[in-house]
Design a protein around this motif. Structure first.
Motif, PDB file in Angstrom:
ATOM      1  N   GLY A  23       0.825  -1.197   0.000  1.00 55.78           N
ATOM      2  CA  GLY A  23       0.000   0.000   0.000  1.00 55.78           C
ATOM      3  C   GLY A  23       0.858   1.245   0.000  1.00 55.78           C
ATOM      4  O   GLY A  23       2.052   1.210  -0.306  1.00 55.78           O
ATOM      5  N   GLY A  24       0.223   2.350   0.334  1.00 50.13           N
ATOM      6  CA  GLY A  24       0.938   3.617   0.393  1.00 50.13           C
ATOM      7  C   GLY A  24       0.333   4.510   1.447  1.00 50.13           C
ATOM      8  O   GLY A  24      -0.766   4.244   1.948  1.00 50.13           O
ATOM      9  N   GLY A  68      -4.150   3.991  -7.777  1.00 48.17           N
ATOM     10  CA  GLY A  68      -5.196   4.991  -7.937  1.00 48.17           C
ATOM     11  C   GLY A  68      -5.667   5.605  -6.633  1.00 48.17           C
ATOM     12  O   GLY A  68      -6.289   6.678  -6.648  1.00 48.17           O
ATOM     13  N   ALA A  69      -5.377   4.944  -5.506  1.00 50.40           N
ATOM     14  CA  ALA A  69      -5.775   5.498  -4.210  1.00 50.40           C
ATOM     15  C   ALA A  69      -4.861   6.625  -3.760  1.00 50.40           C
ATOM     16  O   ALA A  69      -5.177   7.324  -2.786  1.00 50.40           O
ATOM     17  N   LEU A  70      -3.751   6.829  -4.463  1.00 44.46           N
ATOM     18  CA  LEU A  70      -2.752   7.792  -4.010  1.00 44.46           C
ATOM     19  C   LEU A  70      -2.815   9.130  -4.727  1.00 44.46           C
ATOM     20  O   LEU A  70      -2.127  10.081  -4.336  1.00 44.46           O
ATOM     21  N   ALA A  94       3.836  12.342  -9.322  1.00 41.74           N
ATOM     22  CA  ALA A  94       5.026  11.994  -8.542  1.00 41.74           C
ATOM     23  C   ALA A  94       4.681  10.979  -7.457  1.00 41.74           C
ATOM     24  O   ALA A  94       5.462  10.049  -7.193  1.00 41.74           O
ATOM     25  N   ALA A  95       3.523  11.147  -6.811  1.00 43.65           N
ATOM     26  CA  ALA A  95       3.112  10.204  -5.767  1.00 43.65           C
ATOM     27  C   ALA A  95       2.902   8.814  -6.350  1.00 43.65           C
ATOM     28  O   ALA A  95       3.324   7.803  -5.757  1.00 43.65           O
ATOM     29  N   VAL A  96       2.286   8.733  -7.511  1.00 39.39           N
ATOM     30  CA  VAL A  96       2.071   7.441  -8.154  1.00 39.39           C
ATOM     31  C   VAL A  96       3.402   6.827  -8.564  1.00 39.39           C
ATOM     32  O   VAL A  96       3.640   5.623  -8.372  1.00 39.39           O
ATOM     33  N   LEU A 146       4.921   3.162  -7.412  1.00 42.19           N
ATOM     34  CA  LEU A 146       5.228   2.094  -8.355  1.00 42.19           C
ATOM     35  C   LEU A 146       6.695   1.680  -8.270  1.00 42.19           C
ATOM     36  O   LEU A 146       7.022   0.492  -8.417  1.00 42.19           O
ATOM     37  N   ASP A 147       7.569   2.616  -7.997  1.00 43.85           N
ATOM     38  CA  ASP A 147       8.974   2.261  -7.766  1.00 43.85           C
ATOM     39  C   ASP A 147       9.114   1.367  -6.537  1.00 43.85           C
ATOM     40  O   ASP A 147       9.940   0.437  -6.516  1.00 43.85           O
ATOM     41  N   ALA A 148       8.308   1.645  -5.518  1.00 46.83           N
ATOM     42  CA  ALA A 148       8.344   0.813  -4.312  1.00 46.83           C
ATOM     43  C   ALA A 148       7.838  -0.601  -4.614  1.00 46.83           C
ATOM     44  O   ALA A 148       8.379  -1.595  -4.091  1.00 46.83           O
TER      45      ALA A 148
END
Length: 426
Positions: free
Chosen positions: A175-176, A212-214, A224-226, A230-232
C-alpha cells in the motif's frame, strides 16, 4: 477462458418488468426475440442508460493493442461491468485474466466458466476460502490468485485451508501512505511474503497494489506520488527475487484506468532486470466503457494525448424533461437510481437532436430527478417531453444501477438501433 454456451444462454432469458426501461411490449420475449423486432432507442422508456457498440469495439481494440505494444498483460477489472458477455469480449481480445473484488464475484465468474481470475483483495472469509479450495481441487484448469497484506491474513487463511491438494496463490499487496489496503512499508510486505512462502497451503505468486488510491489527477504532485509508489512495488519484487522467495515465475500487478502509462513506465521489463520470468499485469477496468467525466480527463489514452487510437465514451444516459417550473430550469426523469454521480454529475450533451450550449449543466440529482440549469434559455427551450442525452462519469457506478443495458449501433444517431442487450449481475 470462459464458457461461451453459458454466456450465449443469457440471450434466451425472458424480459420482464424487472428490466428497467424495457418496453412492456417486450415482456415475455427472449432477448433474441425482442431484438428480432428491430427495436430502436425510441422504443425504450426514459430514463435509460445505453452502451455504444462501435465505441465498445474500438475501446477493446485500443487497449489490447496498447498493452501488447507496451509488453504487459491485461486482467481487466470485471467489477466495473459485472457483465459476462463483455468479459468474453475482453478475453477474446487477448486479456490474460479477469480481475474481481469479492468472493461472490469470483463465484459468479466461475458460474460462467472464467478460467483465470485475480481476486484483488484479501480472502479471509471462511466459507469463501473453503469454496475456493474445493474449486481448485476439482478443476485443474482453474487458475486463481488472491492478495494478502499482513501476516495475520496468512494466519487466518491457514486456519481454514488446512492441507489442500492445491495451494492458493497469493500476491503480496503493497500500500501507500493514506492509501487503501496494503502493507505500508516494503519491509512489512517482505515479512508477509516470507510467511506465505513458508506456508504449505499457500504459494507466493507475486506482488501488487493499487496506485489509484494515491492520486486523483495528473498534477505534478499527483503523478510523482504514483511514480514513487510504483517504484516501491518494483523494489519489493526485486527484494523477493534477491531473497529467493519465488518458486517459479512471478506476477507484478498494478494499474487502474487512470495511470496505466506510469505502470508501464515503472514496471515493464522486470524480467530483464531481475532474471526471474515476471508477468506485468494491468487491471484497468474502466477503459472498456470509458466516460465523459473523470476518465475523460485523467486517462492517458484520450484523443488529446494519443491521437487517433484513443478511448471514447461508450455509455450515455437518456432522460426526458418532465417539468419546466422556471424559465431556466428543467427537471429530468433520471436521478441517483439511474445515473452515476460520485465522480461528477452528468453533463447534458444534446436536447432531442440539437447540441446544447456550453453553459447548460446539471446542478444536482435527487433520487429520481436531475436539475438541468439553462442560463439565458427562453421558456420554449427544452419543452416538456423532450429527451436529453447525458454524458456520464464513472462506469463502475453506472452499471450497478441496471440489470439490463441496451446496446445501440451509434449513440450519435437521431434514433439509433438497439443491437444487443447486456445482462449485468450486481
Amino acid at each position: 477462458m470462459i464458457d461461451t454456451r453459458t454466456v450465449d444462454a443469457l440471450r434466451e432469458r425472458r424480459l420482464g418488468p424487472e428490466h428497467k426501461s424495457v418496453p412492456p411490449s417486450a415482456w415475455g420475449l427472449t432477448v433474441d426475440e425482442f431484438l428480432g423486432t428491430a427495436p430502436t432507442l425510441a422504443d425504450f422508456q426514459t430514463p435509460v442508460v445505453t452502451l455504444d457498440r462501435t465505441r465498445l469495439t474500438s475501446n477493446i481494440a485500443v487497449m489490447a493493442d496498447w498493452a501488447a505494444a507496451a509488453g504487459v498483460d491485461l486482467a481487466p477489472h470485471g467489477k466495473t461491468t459485472m457483465a459476462p458477455a463483455l468479459w468474453r469480449e475482453q478475453l477474446v481480445a487477448g486479456s490474460w485474466a479477469i480481475t474481481l473484488a469479492t468472493p461472490w464475484q469470483v463465484q459468479l465468474a466461475r458460474a460462467f466458466g472464467v478460467q483465470r481470475i485475480m481476486l484483488a483483495n484479501a480472502l479471509v472469509d471462511p466459507g469463501a476460502l473453503r469454496w475456493i479450495s474445493a474449486e481448485l481441487d476439482d478443476h485443474p484448469e482453474f487458475d486463481f490468485v488472491c492478495w494478502a497484506d499482513s501476516e495475520e491474513t496468512v494466519v487466518r487463511m491457514t486456519e481454514v485451508l488446512g492441507s489442500p491438494r492445491r495451494p492458493v496463490n497469493v500476491v503480496v499487496e503493497l500500500g501507500g501512505p493514506h492509501g487503501r489496503t496494503g502493507a505500508r512499508t516494503v519491509d512489512a510486505a517482505v515479512a508477509v511474503a516470507r510467511r506465505v512462502a513458508n506456508t504449505p497451503s499457500l504459494a507466493l505468486a507475486g506482488v501488487g497494489g493499487y496506485e489509484g488510491a494515491l492520486a486523483h489527477d495528473r498534477t505534478t504532485d499527483g503523478l510523482a506520488a504514483v511514480a514513487r509508489y510504483l517504484d516501491a512495488v518494483a523494489d519489493l519484487h526485486r527484494t523477493l527475487v534477491d531473497q529467493d522467495l519465488y518458486a517459479g515465475p512471478a506476477v507484478v500487478t498494478a494499474g487502474g484506468s487512470a495511470y496505466p502509462d506510469l505502470v508501464v513506465r515503472h514496471l515493464a521489463g522486470l524480467t530483464e532486470t531481475t532474471g526471474v520470468p515476471t508477468r506485468v499485469v494491468l487491471r484497468s477496468g474502466a477503459y472498456l466503457v470509458h466516460d465523459d467525466g473523470f476518465y475523460a480527463d485523467i486517462s492517458p489514452l484520450i484523443e488529446s494525448r494519443v491521437g487517433a487510437a484513443h478511448l471514447a465514451s461508450a455509455m450515455h444516459g437518456w432522460a426526458r424533461v418532465v417539468s419546466r417550473p422556471e424559465p431556466e430550469l428543467a427537471l429530468l426523469d433520471a436521478g441517483k437510481r439511474d445515473v452515476p454521480f460520485d465522480e461528477g454529475l452528468p453533463t447534458p450533451q444534446r436536447i432531442d437532436t440539437a447540441d446544447v450550449p456550453a453553459e447548460h449543466h446539471i446542478s444536482a440529482v435527487n433520487d429520481q430527478h436531475a436539475f438541468l440549469r439553462m442560463p439565458s434559455a427562453g421558456p420554449d427551450h427544452a419543452p416538456v417531453g423532450s429527451v436529453v442525452r447525458l454524458g456520464l462519469s464513472h462506469p463502475c457506478t453506472a452499471f450497478d444501477k441496471w440489470r439490463l443495458l441496451p446496446v445501440v449501433d451509434d449513440a450519435d444517431g437521431a434514433n439509433p438501433r438497439v443491437v444487443d442487450l447486456i445482462h449485468t449481475f450486481f
